[in-house]
Design an enzyme around this catalytic site. Structure first.
Site, PDB file in Angstrom:
ATOM      1  N   GLN A 208       4.878 146.143 -60.181  1.00  0.00           N
ATOM      2  CA  GLN A 208       3.701 146.599 -59.447  1.00  0.00           C
ATOM      3  C   GLN A 208       3.491 148.100 -59.597  1.00  0.00           C
ATOM      4  O   GLN A 208       2.350 148.572 -59.576  1.00  0.00           O
ATOM      5  CB  GLN A 208       3.832 146.208 -57.975  1.00  0.00           C
TER       6      GLN A 208
ATOM      7  N   SER B 150       9.668 141.319 -65.496  1.00  0.00           N
ATOM      8  CA  SER B 150       8.397 140.764 -65.002  1.00  0.00           C
ATOM      9  C   SER B 150       7.252 141.127 -65.946  1.00  0.00           C
ATOM     10  O   SER B 150       6.158 141.502 -65.518  1.00  0.00           O
ATOM     11  CB  SER B 150       8.090 141.244 -63.581  1.00  0.00           C
TER      12      SER B 150
ATOM     13  N   ASP C 198       9.129 135.401 -58.466  1.00  0.00           N
ATOM     14  CA  ASP C 198       8.482 134.738 -57.337  1.00  0.00           C
ATOM     15  C   ASP C 198       8.702 133.228 -57.323  1.00  0.00           C
ATOM     16  O   ASP C 198       8.443 132.560 -56.319  1.00  0.00           O
ATOM     17  CB  ASP C 198       6.972 135.025 -57.345  1.00  0.00           C
TER      18      ASP C 198
END
Length: 282
Positions: free
Chosen positions: A27, A51, A162
């Protein structure tokens, strides 16, 4: 000093060269890339990227709005010039994982609105739940899912963190030893998700082994318990998806945390045969 909301920011963005770690949270990189897309700029990684699929989604979105991103040796060069576009948001593969879980454990569920060619890394849930034993087919835009014989598996969580809560709870029902590895970043999400899964499975009679970067699960027959979502939406949904398949079900504290990503989760769960309701006994 101490910072609190509301936060006021002034000034205007300019082209810049930024260095950022790639192994803490994608992020941060996504934010830097979007900021760079305004006036252009470069973002260089100081560590290996994890990720990666989320960053691919960011680059794809910048390009859909008229920008350009080129990558070479961990350096992202972004050219600005964004223009307004009309887009239809894809279905959420991260949310789909919780219904793959329910199907694997004993349901029969059809899922529509998911793009099989999505850049979302969590579309890997189809292959992972197939490995675990779910029967999943795709036709005319719909994934048809139903349960099968559950198998213990080993899962690399590096690019799909996730997914871990839904997969881990499913593996608690699979006979044998499963390992979810390359998962150190799960410990700095909305909660320490490895610890939360381990402790809650323990309350349900499932043996686990917790390490800095992995979780070992010895599947068996989970029993009814009161578990703590630790105010984490993915922990709440992962255990709620398993509750219909446990004699006596589960009581989940902090279940309202699902509002972060899926406010209607319990309504949808009930619509496919779940029986969830609020207890007001503290």
């Amino acid at each position: 000093g101490e910072y609190n909301l509301p936060l006021e920011i002034s000034g205007s963005l300019r082209s810049a060269e930024i260095e950022i770690a790639g192994n803490v949270s994608s992020q941060y990189l996504t934010g830097a890339l979007f900021a760079s897309a305004v006036k252009g700029g470069k973002v260089s990684l100081t560590t290996e990227l994890q990720s990666a699929s989320y960053v691919d989604m960011t680059c794809n979105m910048i390009e859909q709005f008229g920008g350009n991103v080129s990558v070479e040796h961990g350096c992202y060069t972004v050219t600005g010039g964004l223009t307004a576009q009309l887009l239809t948001a894809e279905g959420d593969w991260s949310a789909a994982a919780f219904f793959c879980e329910a199907a694997a454990l004993g349901g029969e569920i059809n899922l529509a609105g998911l793009n099989p060619k999505s850049h979302q890394g969590d579309k890997a849930c189809i292959d992972i739940f197939r490995q675990i034993g779910a029967d999943i087919s795709y036709k005319d835009g719909v994934y048809a899912m139903k349960s099968g014989r559950l198998n213990a598996i080993d899962m690399d969580a590096g690019n799909i963190p996730d997914m871990v809560p839904a997969v881990a709870v499913t593996l608690a029902f699979a006979n044998g030893k499963s390992t979810i590895y390359n998962a150190a970043r799960l410990r700095i999400k909305e909660s320490d998700r490895l610890l939360a899964v381990s402790e809650n499975l323990g309350k349900m009679g499932i043996k686990t082994e917790l390490y800095d970067d992995r979780l070992v699960i010895y599947g068996a027959k989970p029993h009814s318990a009161r578990i703590d979502s630790v105010n984490d939406h993915r922990i709440a949904m992962a255990f709620a998806g398993a509750a219909p398949f446990i004699d006596g079900g589960l009581i989940i504290d902090g279940a309202e945390s699902v509002a972060k990503s899926f406010p209607d989760y319990f309504k949808v769960l009930n619509s496919i045969g779940g029986d969830s309701h609020v207890l007001n006994n503290g």
